[in-house]
Each structure stands twice: as structure tokens, then as C-alpha cells.
Scaffold this motif. Structure first.
Motif, PDB file in Angstrom:
ATOM      1  N   GLU A  46     -56.057 -93.984 -22.592  1.00  0.00           N
ATOM      2  CA  GLU A  46     -56.619 -92.548 -22.867  1.00  0.00           C
ATOM      3  C   GLU A  46     -57.999 -92.342 -21.828  1.00  0.00           C
ATOM      4  OE1 GLU A  46     -58.701 -90.271 -26.389  1.00  0.00           O
ATOM      5  OE2 GLU A  46     -57.373 -91.860 -26.974  1.00  0.00           O
ATOM      6  N   ILE A  47     -58.822 -93.553 -21.472  1.00  0.00           N
ATOM      7  CA  ILE A  47     -59.722 -93.525 -20.565  1.00  0.00           C
ATOM      8  C   ILE A  47     -59.495 -93.438 -19.157  1.00  0.00           C
ATOM      9  CG2 ILE A  47     -61.511 -94.942 -19.574  1.00  0.00           C
ATOM     10  CD1 ILE A  47     -61.760 -96.269 -22.538  1.00  0.00           C
ATOM     11  N   ILE A  48     -58.126 -93.829 -18.771  1.00  0.00           N
ATOM     12  CA  ILE A  48     -57.617 -93.493 -17.532  1.00  0.00           C
ATOM     13  C   ILE A  48     -57.525 -92.106 -17.200  1.00  0.00           C
ATOM     14  CG2 ILE A  48     -55.782 -93.900 -15.841  1.00  0.00           C
ATOM     15  CD1 ILE A  48     -56.048 -97.211 -16.650  1.00  0.00           C
TER      16      ILE A  48
ATOM     17  N   GLN B 178     -61.165 -86.402 -14.353  1.00  0.00           N
ATOM     18  CA  GLN B 178     -62.366 -86.009 -13.816  1.00  0.00           C
ATOM     19  C   GLN B 178     -62.435 -86.208 -12.273  1.00  0.00           C
ATOM     20  OE1 GLN B 178     -65.188 -84.580 -15.570  1.00  0.00           O
ATOM     21  NE2 GLN B 178     -63.546 -84.387 -17.190  1.00  0.00           N
ATOM     22  N   GLY B 179     -61.160 -86.363 -11.623  1.00  0.00           N
ATOM     23  CA  GLY B 179     -61.303 -86.577 -10.196  1.00  0.00           C
ATOM     24  C   GLY B 179     -61.231 -88.066  -9.589  1.00  0.00           C
TER      25      GLY B 179
ATOM     26  N   LYS C 188     -69.344 -95.484  -9.088  1.00  0.00           N
ATOM     27  CA  LYS C 188     -69.557 -95.820  -7.685  1.00  0.00           C
ATOM     28  C   LYS C 188     -68.905 -94.495  -6.911  1.00  0.00           C
ATOM     29  CE  LYS C 188     -68.399 -98.916  -3.916  1.00  0.00           C
ATOM     30  NZ  LYS C 188     -67.733-100.392  -3.646  1.00  0.00           N
ATOM     31  N   HIS C 189     -67.554 -94.203  -7.438  1.00  0.00           N
ATOM     32  CA  HIS C 189     -66.772 -93.120  -6.917  1.00  0.00           C
ATOM     33  C   HIS C 189     -67.702 -91.786  -6.916  1.00  0.00           C
ATOM     34  CE1 HIS C 189     -63.338 -90.825  -5.611  1.00  0.00           C
ATOM     35  NE2 HIS C 189     -63.651 -89.903  -6.402  1.00  0.00           N
ATOM     36  N   MET C 190     -68.324 -91.453  -8.132  1.00  0.00           N
ATOM     37  CA  MET C 190     -68.868 -90.382  -8.232  1.00  0.00           C
ATOM     38  C   MET C 190     -70.300 -90.165  -7.322  1.00  0.00           C
ATOM     39  SD  MET C 190     -68.431 -89.631 -12.335  1.00  0.00           S
ATOM     40  CE  MET C 190     -69.040 -88.025 -12.335  1.00  0.00           C
TER      41      MET C 190
END
Length: 126
Positions: free
Chosen positions: A27-29, A35-36, A57-59
Motif C-alpha cells: 500500500e505504501i509503494i 506521488q511520483g 532523497k528523491h523529492m
């Protein structure tokens, strides 16, 4: 050397807390990819904290504001808490735990529990 305190882990030491980690992670994935975040960054085999580190880190690298990450983190924690609450309603103390805790109390030892579980589910179990 005198023992003054005992620190317990909750899961598997005090209680049989059977959270459905795979369903929670899946569900988190779904949320993170929505969210991108590229799905290639995430694995159902990794823990939630590792996923959150990658998301942060990605955001950051994508120019998102820190407050956007904090909002996403709240959503992730909310998902985890839902699964924890469900598991807490079905959990039970492991055999001999109460007697062990009573004995430690009689010995006047301080006791503590250390867990990564949320406060609500931990309080429910206790």
C-alpha cells in the motif's frame, strides 16, 4: 555488576504482534509511486523507514519542498498505524510474560519497552 533495568522489545518478546508487513508495504509503494517516485526505487522487501529515506532523497533531488515530504511521511505513517491497529486487536501476550514481569517487579528492577510500533497500537497491547 548489578542489573538495574531490563529493556524489552515488544514484537516477539512480550507479544505475538502479527502485522501484515507485506500488505502495508504494498500500500505504501502504491502511495509513493502515485506521488511520483519511480517504482524501480522501491521494493516490497525493504522496510518503511528505508522507503521513506528514498522518498525524501528523491523529492529533495526533484526540487520538492521539505513540507511536501513531511505531508507524504504523515500519509505513510497513517497507513502503518492502520495496519498496526488491526494487528494489535488480534495480538496476545506470549506465554509466561506476565509471570516474568511480576518477578522482575518483585526484584525492584526498572522495566522499559522499546519498539518501532506506534503509540496507539503499543498502548492497546499493553
Amino acid at each position: 555488576m548489578t542489573i538495574k533495568a531490563v529493556i524489552f522489545d515488544l514484537d516477539g518478546t512480550i507479544a505475538s504482534f502479527n502485522i501484515d508487513y507485506m500488505a502495508a508495504r504494498a500500500e505504501i509503494i502504491r502511495l509513493l509511486t502515485k506521488q511520483g517516485l519511480p517504482s524501480s526505487l522501491l521494493s516490497i522487501k525493504e522496510g518503511v523507514f528505508d522507503m521513506l529515506k528514498k522518498a525524501e532523497k528523491h523529492m529533495k533531488n526533484s526540487g520538492n519542498e521539505e513540507k511536501e515530504f513531511l505531508e507524504l511521511k504523515k500519509k505513510v505513517i497513517s497507513i502503518v498505524e492502520g495496519y498496526e491497529s488491526e494487528a494489535a486487536r488480534k495480538t496476545s501476550l506470549l506465554p509466561h510474560v506476565l509471570k516474568t514481569l511480576e518477578t522482575l517487579r518483585e526484584m525492584k528492577l526498572k522495566m522499559a519497552i522499546c519498539t518501532t510500533n506506534g503509540e496507539k497500537s503499543t498502548s492497546h497491547i499493553l
